[in-house]
Design a protein around this motif. Structure first.
Motif, mmCIF file in Angstrom:
data_model
loop_
_atom_site.group_PDB
_atom_site.id
_atom_site.type_symbol
_atom_site.label_atom_id
_atom_site.label_comp_id
_atom_site.label_asym_id
_atom_site.label_seq_id
_atom_site.Cartn_x
_atom_site.Cartn_y
_atom_site.Cartn_z
ATOM 1 N N ASP A 197 -1.661 -8.158 -1.715
ATOM 2 C CA ASP A 197 -2.422 -6.986 -1.275
ATOM 3 C C ASP A 197 -1.487 -5.824 -0.962
ATOM 4 O OD1 ASP A 197 -4.834 -8.286 -1.547
ATOM 5 O OD2 ASP A 197 -5.094 -8.682 0.601
ATOM 6 N N LEU A 198 -0.346 -6.116 -0.351
ATOM 7 C CA LEU A 198 0.619 -5.070 -0.028
ATOM 8 C C LEU A 198 1.241 -4.483 -1.304
ATOM 9 C CD1 LEU A 198 2.356 -6.683 3.069
ATOM 10 C CD2 LEU A 198 0.959 -4.605 3.063
ATOM 11 N N LEU A 246 -1.309 -2.188 -2.611
ATOM 12 C CA LEU A 246 -1.345 -0.973 -1.805
ATOM 13 C C LEU A 246 -0.203 -0.035 -2.190
ATOM 14 C CD1 LEU A 246 -2.693 0.484 0.600
ATOM 15 C CD2 LEU A 246 -1.128 -0.764 2.104
ATOM 16 N N LEU A 298 6.106 0.111 4.417
ATOM 17 C CA LEU A 298 5.310 -0.868 3.675
ATOM 18 C C LEU A 298 6.195 -1.972 3.100
ATOM 19 C CD1 LEU A 298 2.309 -0.162 1.369
ATOM 20 C CD2 LEU A 298 4.078 -1.760 0.642
ATOM 21 N N ARG A 326 -1.140 1.673 -5.486
ATOM 22 C CA ARG A 326 -2.155 2.713 -5.319
ATOM 23 C C ARG A 326 -1.593 3.942 -4.614
ATOM 24 N NH1 ARG A 326 -4.997 -1.992 -4.293
ATOM 25 N NH2 ARG A 326 -4.954 -1.699 -2.026
#
Length: 225
Positions: A120-121, A124, A207, A127
């Motif tokens: 998911d990271l 992210l 992140l 995106r």
């Protein structure tokens, strides 16, 4: 990261003593301390290398990999042997001082949650324009030490089933850049919006620090398997 020194019994716990001293707060050393006590080993360490669990409303032990669930946390070092020990010996009930239900597949649950969180990271990052994939784009980013207008490369991703020759060429362009290689090309591709992906880079920043932590915990839980 080097853990702060913890003096006294915390580093050499008495095997006959309670693993969580009665009344001890979840954070060892103060509310803002990064230190936690592992309920399976009794050793105090930094939470970055540990997994938090809580007792759910129905008394079931629930992994809290994002560390956001309410209730007092029960912490385990990210080590498959210690997770198995905690399940087999009923250590969650002992630490919580109440009856609990511990899923037999708890270790697999934790690994699955961490795996999903890592990917998911990665998604992210893509995106947000902080990740690129594909050999040529990755090589260009490494040479420029930037992804688009963002300077700095924080992490390389290499598919576990990728060819060695492409990886070795990128190794030469990225000395000192950490590499995560625990996902296959299909998993990376899905996270990066492609059919598959063998090579990718993520830009430096907060992140990538989160991604590195989750990948380190997942790798630790997967050792010997």
């Amino acid at each position: 990261m080097v853990s702060p020194q913890v003096s006294g019994p915390a580093m050499t716990p008495d095997p006959d003593a309670p693993l969580l001293p009665e009344g001890e707060a979840e954070a060892v050393g103060g509310a803002k301390s990064p230190l936690r006590r592992c309920i399976a080993s009794g050793v105090v360490g930094e939470k970055d290398g540990m997994i938090r669990f809580v007792v759910g409303p129905d008394g079931t032990i629930v992994p809290d990999v994002e560390e956001t669930l309410p209730g007092r946390g029960l912490w385990l070092t990210a080590d498959p042997a210690l997770v198995e020990k905690a399940v087999a010996k009923g250590l969650f009930a002992k630490a919580a001082r109440r009856s609990v239900r511990t899923p037999a597949d708890l270790g697999a649950q934790v690994s699955g949650l961490l795996r999903r969180r890592c990917l998911d990271l990665v998604g992210l990052a893509r995106r947000g324009g902080q990740a690129v994939a594909g050999f040529e784009k990755v090589a260009a980013a490494l040479r420029a030490k930037a992804i688009g207008t963002r300077s700095g490369i924080g992490l390389r991703l290499e598919a576990s089933d990728g060819a060695a020759d492409g990886r070795s060429k990128l190794d030469a362009l990225s000395p000192g850049i950490p590499v995560v290689d625990i996902f296959d090309r299909g998993e990376l591709g899905m996270a990066l919006g492609r059919d598959d992906a063998v090579h990718a880079v993520v830009g430096a920043g907060p992140l990538v620090q989160r991604l590195q932590r989750e990948a380190d915990r997942l790798r630790a839980l997967s050792k010997g398997r």
